[in-house]
Write an enzyme that holds these catalytic residues in place. Structure first.
Site, PDB file in Angstrom:
ATOM      1  N   LYS A 159       0.596  -0.987  -0.321  1.00  0.00           N
ATOM      2  CA  LYS A 159       0.018  -0.151   0.034  1.00  0.00           C
ATOM      3  C   LYS A 159       1.195   1.274  -0.327  1.00  0.00           C
ATOM      4  O   LYS A 159       0.510   2.305  -0.862  1.00  0.00           O
ATOM      5  CB  LYS A 159      -0.620  -0.210   0.978  1.00  0.00           C
ATOM      6  CG  LYS A 159      -2.166  -1.030   1.039  1.00  0.00           C
ATOM      7  CD  LYS A 159      -2.596  -1.372   2.035  1.00  0.00           C
ATOM      8  CE  LYS A 159      -4.415  -2.394   2.034  1.00  0.00           C
ATOM      9  NZ  LYS A 159      -5.116  -1.644   2.919  1.00  0.00           N
ATOM     10  N   ASP A 203     -10.376   2.321   2.106  1.00  0.00           N
ATOM     11  CA  ASP A 203     -10.877   1.539   2.866  1.00  0.00           C
ATOM     12  C   ASP A 203     -11.105   2.030   4.526  1.00  0.00           C
ATOM     13  O   ASP A 203     -12.482   2.165   4.681  1.00  0.00           O
ATOM     14  CB  ASP A 203      -9.483   0.780   4.194  1.00  0.00           C
ATOM     15  CG  ASP A 203      -8.517  -0.189   3.269  1.00  0.00           C
ATOM     16  OD1 ASP A 203      -9.587  -0.806   2.646  1.00  0.00           O
ATOM     17  OD2 ASP A 203      -7.494  -0.133   3.459  1.00  0.00           O
TER      18      ASP A 203
HETATM   19  N1  LIG Z   1     -12.589  -5.024   6.891  1.00  0.00           N
HETATM   20  C1  LIG Z   1     -11.491  -4.577   6.277  1.00  0.00           C
HETATM   21  O1  LIG Z   1     -12.047  -4.067   5.337  1.00  0.00           O
HETATM   22  C2  LIG Z   1      -9.675  -4.534   7.097  1.00  0.00           C
HETATM   23  C3  LIG Z   1      -9.038  -3.811   5.431  1.00  0.00           C
HETATM   24  C4  LIG Z   1      -8.142  -3.637   6.258  1.00  0.00           C
HETATM   25  C5  LIG Z   1      -7.644  -4.206   7.011  1.00  0.00           C
HETATM   26  N2  LIG Z   1      -7.777  -5.112   7.701  1.00  0.00           N
HETATM   27  C6  LIG Z   1      -7.825  -6.227   9.055  1.00  0.00           C
HETATM   28  O2  LIG Z   1      -6.814  -4.836  10.254  1.00  0.00           O
HETATM   29  C7  LIG Z   1      -6.388  -5.561  10.971  1.00  0.00           C
HETATM   30  C8  LIG Z   1      -5.022  -4.767  11.014  1.00  0.00           C
HETATM   31  O3  LIG Z   1      -4.922  -4.760   9.487  1.00  0.00           O
HETATM   32  P1  LIG Z   1      -3.208  -3.348   9.211  1.00  0.00           P
HETATM   33  O4  LIG Z   1      -2.576  -3.231   7.422  1.00  0.00           O
HETATM   34  O5  LIG Z   1      -3.401  -2.096   9.813  1.00  0.00           O
HETATM   35  O6  LIG Z   1      -1.970  -4.131  10.425  1.00  0.00           O
HETATM   36  P2  LIG Z   1      -0.748  -3.691  10.698  1.00  0.00           P
HETATM   37  O7  LIG Z   1      -0.209  -2.402   9.750  1.00  0.00           O
HETATM   38  O8  LIG Z   1      -0.127  -4.420  10.009  1.00  0.00           O
HETATM   39  O9  LIG Z   1      -0.770  -3.228  12.274  1.00  0.00           O
HETATM   40  C9  LIG Z   1      -1.198  -4.305  12.686  1.00  0.00           C
HETATM   41  C10 LIG Z   1      -1.658  -3.566  14.160  1.00  0.00           C
HETATM   42  O10 LIG Z   1      -2.311  -4.705  14.613  1.00  0.00           O
HETATM   43  C11 LIG Z   1      -1.898  -4.011  15.954  1.00  0.00           C
HETATM   44  N3  LIG Z   1      -1.214  -5.737  16.980  1.00  0.00           N
HETATM   45  C12 LIG Z   1      -0.463  -6.396  16.231  1.00  0.00           C
HETATM   46  N4  LIG Z   1      -0.428  -7.786  16.990  1.00  0.00           N
HETATM   47  C13 LIG Z   1      -0.928  -7.594  18.394  1.00  0.00           C
HETATM   48  C14 LIG Z   1      -0.836  -8.049  19.812  1.00  0.00           C
HETATM   49  N5  LIG Z   1      -0.474  -8.685  19.924  1.00  0.00           N
HETATM   50  N6  LIG Z   1      -0.910  -6.805  20.722  1.00  0.00           N
HETATM   51  C15 LIG Z   1      -1.971  -6.042  20.967  1.00  0.00           C
HETATM   52  N7  LIG Z   1      -1.924  -5.057  19.762  1.00  0.00           N
HETATM   53  C16 LIG Z   1      -1.485  -5.501  18.791  1.00  0.00           C
HETATM   54  C17 LIG Z   1      -0.440  -3.444  16.464  1.00  0.00           C
HETATM   55  O11 LIG Z   1      -0.233  -2.902  16.931  1.00  0.00           O
HETATM   56  P3  LIG Z   1       2.003  -2.790  17.417  1.00  0.00           P
HETATM   57  O12 LIG Z   1       1.969  -0.851  16.778  1.00  0.00           O
HETATM   58  O13 LIG Z   1       2.451  -2.691  18.706  1.00  0.00           O
HETATM   59  O14 LIG Z   1       2.423  -3.485  16.769  1.00  0.00           O
HETATM   60  C18 LIG Z   1      -0.924  -2.812  15.648  1.00  0.00           C
HETATM   61  O15 LIG Z   1      -1.744  -1.756  15.806  1.00  0.00           O
HETATM   62  C19 LIG Z   1      -5.459  -6.974   9.857  1.00  0.00           C
HETATM   63  O16 LIG Z   1      -6.850  -7.743  10.939  1.00  0.00           O
HETATM   64  C20 LIG Z   1      -6.551  -6.549   8.620  1.00  0.00           C
HETATM   65  O17 LIG Z   1      -7.383  -7.657   7.989  1.00  0.00           O
HETATM   66  C21 LIG Z   1      -9.941  -4.809   6.944  1.00  0.00           C
END
Ligand SMILES: NC(=O)c1ccc[n+]([C@@H]2O[C@H](COP(=O)([O-])OP(=O)(O)OC[C@H]3O[C@@H](n4cnc5c(N)ncnc54)[C@H](OP(=O)(O)O)[C@@H]3O)[C@@H](O)[C@H]2O)c1
Length: 288
Positions: free
Chosen positions: A80, A117
């Protein structure tokens, strides 16, 4: 979806309009299921394909697709930010999100980038009849890519937004990128829930196969009117949403966001503004 829709064959002639999704890996993406469903439903001569592309090959792949006559592509993890860099023209949503999930190859050779998004999340709330009042305060769990686009879209709707994140520095970075954003310490958000009217989980906590699929925080301090949303969509009812439902709160799952974020790309590439309805949702849900 009606039996007639499922029975419709896909039309792919020599003039087919082409698009796809670039990701690494990409096999988990539901976008091909969704876009090809819409192509059949609206009788569009076109196709939408998964495009597994390693990070080092991203630029070559995008330029190759453009040279091959594709209309554009969706972009998912981990591309992205690279998509943000390759776009010649960034719309407001992309600038606010600092990322691009939809590329459109225009006839003049320019690559336009959008981030859909956040708008997809807001549209899914509206479709569910959950419109928070303008002065509402939202709390986002997480400070990753999805958090930024959702936070920006909610701010653009006039909401006051706060974020809390396990890694506080990342939340502070986000607050620098989106002025006006408040930061709540990760170990304090459950106690402060009473001041918020919308809670959105944008972390991967609660996701099947994620870091903690059982994530079920306490909502004991929530006000009666709190809306609890989770952008995780596998499972459909995450433990957080189950907790909210057992507390009698309004909830919103992540599938609607996934469907609504796809509409702009479909409209730009194929020329039809597709509907997100119960049939669309049921069709995509069946693919899980
Ligand atoms: N519905 C939809 O259309 C849609 C669209 C986009 C994404 N999503 C979903 O949204 C989620 C996040 O996506 P993203 O692209 O933002 O990922 P990302 O940039 O990798 O961010 C992951 C987030 O999760 C937190 N996290 C991960 N493991 C953790 C743990 N054990 N304890 C506490 N916090 C934790 C991270 O915190 P840290 O910074 O501390 O690591 C960070 O805030 C995914 O599940 C994805 O499938 C859904």
């Amino acid at each position: 979806m009606t039996a007639t829709d499922t029975a419709k064959p896909q039309i792919i002639t020599g003039k087919a309009k082409l698009a796809g999704v670039l990701g690494w890996p990409v096999a988990h993406s539901r976008s091909p299921v969704l876009h090809n469903y819409w192509l059949r439903r609206y009788g569009v001569d076109g196709a939408y394909v998964p495009l597994p592309v390693e990070p080092d090959a991203f630029v070559a792949a995008v330029l190759g697709l453009q040279a091959a006559g594709f209309r554009g592509a969706n972009v998912t993890i981990p591309h992205k930010e690279a998509a943000f860099k390759i776009a010649d023209v960034l719309d407001h949503s992309a600038q606010r999100a600092g990322a691009v999930n939809t590329l459109v190859f225009e006839d003049d050779g320019k690559i336009h980038g959008y981030s859909t998004d956040g708008a997809g999340f807001v549209a899914s709330m509206e479709a569910a009849g959950l419109n928070p009042p303008k002065q509402a305060q939202a709390l986002l769990l997480g400070a990753g890519g999805a958090a930024r686009s959702v936070a920006a879209a909610l701010q653009d709707c006039g909401l006051r937004v706060a974020v809390t994140n396990r890694t506080q520095g990342r939340a502070e970075e986000l607050a620098k990128a989106l002025p006006g954003l408040d930061v709540v310490p990760w170990n304090a958000w459950e106690q402060r829930l009473g001041t918020f009217s919308l809670l959105v989980n944008t972390t991967s906590l609660g996701m099947e196969g994620g870091p903690d699929a059982a994530f079920r925080p306490s909502l004991a301090h929530a006000g009666k009117e709190l809306v609890v949303a989770d952008i995780v969509y596998v499972p459909r009812i995450t433990p957080l949403l189950a907790e909210a439902q057992s507390a009698g709160l309004h909830t919103l799952g992540g599938l609607g966001m996934l469907l609504h974020q796809a509409r702009l790309g479909f409209q730009k590439w194929y020329g039809v503004n597709p509907e997100v309805d119960a049939a669309t949702e049921a069709f995509v849900q069946e693919s899980f």
